[in-house]
Design a protein around this motif. Sequence first.
Motif, mmCIF file in Angstrom:
data_model
loop_
_atom_site.group_PDB
_atom_site.id
_atom_site.type_symbol
_atom_site.label_atom_id
_atom_site.label_comp_id
_atom_site.label_asym_id
_atom_site.label_seq_id
_atom_site.Cartn_x
_atom_site.Cartn_y
_atom_site.Cartn_z
ATOM 1 N N SER A 30 50.834 41.534 25.225
ATOM 2 C CA SER A 30 51.985 42.280 25.905
ATOM 3 C C SER A 30 53.026 41.690 25.973
ATOM 4 N N ARG A 31 53.468 40.349 26.188
ATOM 5 C CA ARG A 31 54.414 39.614 26.387
ATOM 6 C C ARG A 31 55.235 39.110 25.079
ATOM 7 N N THR A 32 54.430 39.161 23.866
ATOM 8 C CA THR A 32 54.850 38.550 22.907
ATOM 9 C C THR A 32 54.810 39.271 21.773
ATOM 10 N N GLY A 33 53.645 40.274 21.636
ATOM 11 C CA GLY A 33 53.640 41.085 20.429
ATOM 12 C C GLY A 33 52.481 40.200 19.292
ATOM 13 N N LEU A 149 52.264 30.635 21.360
ATOM 14 C CA LEU A 149 53.403 31.426 20.736
ATOM 15 C C LEU A 149 53.632 31.117 19.295
ATOM 16 N N PHE A 150 52.957 29.675 18.854
ATOM 17 C CA PHE A 150 53.467 29.010 17.775
ATOM 18 C C PHE A 150 52.259 29.251 16.616
ATOM 19 N N GLY A 151 52.670 29.269 15.469
ATOM 20 C CA GLY A 151 51.598 29.203 14.146
ATOM 21 C C GLY A 151 52.352 28.191 13.107
ATOM 22 N N ARG A 183 67.049 23.286 26.179
ATOM 23 C CA ARG A 183 66.360 24.370 26.670
ATOM 24 C C ARG A 183 64.955 24.502 25.809
ATOM 25 N N LEU A 184 64.910 23.782 24.691
ATOM 26 C CA LEU A 184 63.693 24.034 23.745
ATOM 27 C C LEU A 184 63.672 22.759 22.962
ATOM 28 N N THR A 185 62.792 21.916 23.448
ATOM 29 C CA THR A 185 62.693 20.494 22.793
ATOM 30 C C THR A 185 61.244 20.411 22.201
ATOM 31 N N GLU A 208 58.672 21.754 24.596
ATOM 32 C CA GLU A 208 58.925 22.538 26.292
ATOM 33 C C GLU A 208 60.035 23.441 25.935
ATOM 34 N N MET A 209 59.860 24.403 26.672
ATOM 35 C CA MET A 209 60.854 25.569 26.476
ATOM 36 C C MET A 209 61.142 26.268 27.997
ATOM 37 N N ASP A 210 62.461 26.416 28.104
ATOM 38 C CA ASP A 210 62.801 27.375 29.186
ATOM 39 C C ASP A 210 62.909 28.589 28.729
ATOM 40 N N VAL A 214 66.042 30.720 26.748
ATOM 41 C CA VAL A 214 66.177 30.991 25.352
ATOM 42 C C VAL A 214 65.990 32.466 25.067
ATOM 43 N N TYR A 215 65.310 32.991 25.505
ATOM 44 C CA TYR A 215 65.232 34.758 25.824
ATOM 45 C C TYR A 215 66.612 35.286 25.790
ATOM 46 N N LYS A 216 67.275 34.769 26.947
ATOM 47 C CA LYS A 216 68.712 35.484 27.141
ATOM 48 C C LYS A 216 69.573 34.722 25.980
ATOM 49 N N PHE A 217 69.361 33.751 25.590
ATOM 50 C CA PHE A 217 70.284 33.384 24.536
ATOM 51 C C PHE A 217 70.189 34.328 23.479
ATOM 52 N N ALA A 218 68.905 34.477 22.856
ATOM 53 C CA ALA A 218 68.568 35.163 21.753
ATOM 54 C C ALA A 218 68.988 36.697 22.105
ATOM 55 N N THR A 219 68.630 37.356 23.216
ATOM 56 C CA THR A 219 69.093 38.835 23.224
ATOM 57 C C THR A 219 70.682 38.959 23.304
ATOM 58 N N ALA A 248 59.865 35.534 16.740
ATOM 59 C CA ALA A 248 59.716 34.764 18.045
ATOM 60 C C ALA A 248 58.862 35.333 18.973
ATOM 61 N N ASN A 249 59.265 36.809 18.989
ATOM 62 C CA ASN A 249 58.631 37.476 20.245
ATOM 63 C C ASN A 249 59.070 39.175 19.964
ATOM 64 N N GLN A 250 58.043 40.044 19.891
ATOM 65 C CA GLN A 250 58.358 41.283 19.466
ATOM 66 C C GLN A 250 59.394 42.101 20.658
ATOM 67 N N ARG A 251 59.285 41.527 21.827
ATOM 68 C CA ARG A 251 60.298 42.194 23.002
ATOM 69 C C ARG A 251 61.922 41.677 22.591
ATOM 70 N N ILE A 252 61.819 40.539 22.135
ATOM 71 C CA ILE A 252 63.373 39.985 21.719
ATOM 72 C C ILE A 252 63.683 40.904 20.535
ATOM 73 N N ILE A 253 62.962 41.137 19.861
ATOM 74 C CA ILE A 253 63.447 42.092 18.437
ATOM 75 C C ILE A 253 63.762 43.334 18.886
ATOM 76 N N GLY A 305 68.290 33.798 11.866
ATOM 77 C CA GLY A 305 67.405 32.908 12.659
ATOM 78 C C GLY A 305 67.892 32.455 13.783
ATOM 79 N N PHE A 306 67.002 31.977 14.906
ATOM 80 C CA PHE A 306 67.315 31.462 16.364
ATOM 81 C C PHE A 306 66.512 30.880 16.796
ATOM 82 N N GLY A 307 66.868 29.562 17.579
ATOM 83 C CA GLY A 307 66.157 28.839 18.207
ATOM 84 C C GLY A 307 66.488 27.307 18.522
ATOM 85 N N GLY A 308 65.763 26.361 18.219
ATOM 86 C CA GLY A 308 66.026 25.146 18.763
ATOM 87 C C GLY A 308 67.351 24.615 18.368
HETATM 88 O O1 LIG Z 1 57.254 36.964 28.979
HETATM 89 C C1 LIG Z 1 57.085 35.770 29.108
HETATM 90 O O2 LIG Z 1 56.657 35.336 30.008
HETATM 91 C C2 LIG Z 1 57.594 34.861 28.165
HETATM 92 C C3 LIG Z 1 59.148 34.908 28.200
HETATM 93 C C4 LIG Z 1 59.552 33.682 27.128
HETATM 94 N N1 LIG Z 1 59.111 33.890 25.753
HETATM 95 C C5 LIG Z 1 59.751 33.330 24.664
HETATM 96 C C6 LIG Z 1 60.973 32.910 24.835
HETATM 97 C C7 LIG Z 1 61.821 32.265 23.756
HETATM 98 C C8 LIG Z 1 61.319 32.259 22.531
HETATM 99 C C9 LIG Z 1 61.464 31.756 21.631
HETATM 100 C C10 LIG Z 1 61.196 30.570 20.832
HETATM 101 C C11 LIG Z 1 61.725 29.774 19.996
HETATM 102 C C12 LIG Z 1 61.081 28.719 19.409
HETATM 103 O O3 LIG Z 1 61.005 28.715 18.054
HETATM 104 C C13 LIG Z 1 62.934 30.414 19.175
HETATM 105 C C14 LIG Z 1 63.512 31.616 19.695
HETATM 106 C C15 LIG Z 1 62.921 32.123 20.892
HETATM 107 CL CL1 LIG Z 1 63.818 33.598 21.222
HETATM 108 C C16 LIG Z 1 59.810 32.756 22.530
HETATM 109 N N2 LIG Z 1 59.241 33.310 23.528
HETATM 110 C C17 LIG Z 1 57.635 34.141 25.780
HETATM 111 C C18 LIG Z 1 57.158 35.111 26.717
#
Ligand SMILES: O=C(O)C1CCN(c2ccc(-c3cc(CO)ccc3Cl)cn2)CC1
Length: 319
Positions: A30-33, A149-151, A183-185, A208-210, A214-219, A248-253, A305-308
Amino acid sequence: MQTAHEVPDKVVLNDELKQYMDTSDEWISSRTGIRQRHVSTGQTTADLCTSVAQQLLAQSGWSADDLDFIIVATMSPDYMTPATAAIVQNRIHAQHAFAFDLSAACSGFIYGLRVAKDLLAGDCHRGLLIGGEVLSKLVDWQERSTAVLFGDGAGGVLLEQSDETASQFLASDLQTLGELGDRLTAGYQPVTSPFATDATDPHQRYFEMDGRAVYKFATHDVPRSIERAVTASSLMVKDVDYFLLHQANQRIIDQIAKRLAQPTDKFLSNVANYGNTSAASVPILLDEAVRNGTIQRGQTIALSGFGGGLTIGTQLIQY
Ligand SMILES: O=C(O)C1CCN(c2ccc(-c3cc(CO)ccc3Cl)cn2)CC1
C-alpha cells in the motif's frame, strides 16, 4: 539501441520479509506498490552486468572486439578497484574497450546516457552502458523502513555512433543537490588507521534514508527536470508518449504524473516486481517495454532517474 536485462532467480515476496522484521504485505504494497523483489543468492554486480553485456552483444551481432567503451552505473560495485566495468571488460574479452564505473545512484544510468552520447559524438563508435546493482548487501535486514524497498538487478543498452543514434538523443537535464546528500546514504567507509583520531561520520554502511525528505524532493524536483528537458527539446510534456521513471515507489510515480497533468498510463511501472533497483531500474523497465512492444520506433520517451546525491537525471529520446 539494443536493450537487455538480468535479475537474480531468487524472488522474495513481501510476506517472506516478516521472518526478518516487523512488516506486512499490506503495509509494503500500500505504501510503495512493491509486491516482490529479486535478491542475489551470491551473484555479484559484475556477474549481473556481465550477463547483460553478453546478451547485448549476442542480440546486436557485434563482437566484444568492436566495443570502444563499457560504462557501469552502480552504487554497489564488487570492489573499489577494479571497477565493475573493468571486470566485465575482462570477462567478455573486450580488449579495445576502456571501462569505468559511474556513481550517481538512481540517476546513474541517465548520467551515463549523457556521457555515452558525448563519447559517441567523438571518436568512439560503439559502447555498452549498464546499470547494475546488488543493493541487498547494503540493506540492514532488520530495518523495516528501508529493507522492504530495494532489489537486485541489471539492465543496459548497446549504443552505436550513427546519424540515427545522434538523432535519437534529444535534450537532457542533469541536476545534483549535494546539500541534500545526507538524506539518503549507504556504504559509508569510516577512516581507519593508526593515526585516525577525529570522530568519524555517524553514518554507517547500510542504507539510511529520510524518506519524507527524499519523497518531497522526488515529487517536486523530478517534474521540473522533465519540464526543462522537454522545453529544451522544443517539445511539450503532452508530446511525450511514455515516461520511464526510476522505480522507487508507485505513489511517487503517480504524484509526478499528477504534477505533469499527464495520464498515469503514460508512466510505465514494474516496481511491483523488482522493488527499487537504483541505477538498474530504468534500463530494466526500458528493456521490458521494448520486448513487450509497448515502446515503438519513433515514439518520444522521457527517461528519468532520481535518488542518492541527491541527484536527478532526465534524458528525452526519440526511440
Ligand atoms: O509511505 C511511507 O511511509 C514511506 C515514505 C517514503 N518512501 C520512499 C521515499 C523515497 C524513496 C526513494 C528512494 C530512493 C533510493 O534509491 C530513490 C528515490 C526515492 Cl523517491 C522511496 N521510498 C517509502 C514509503
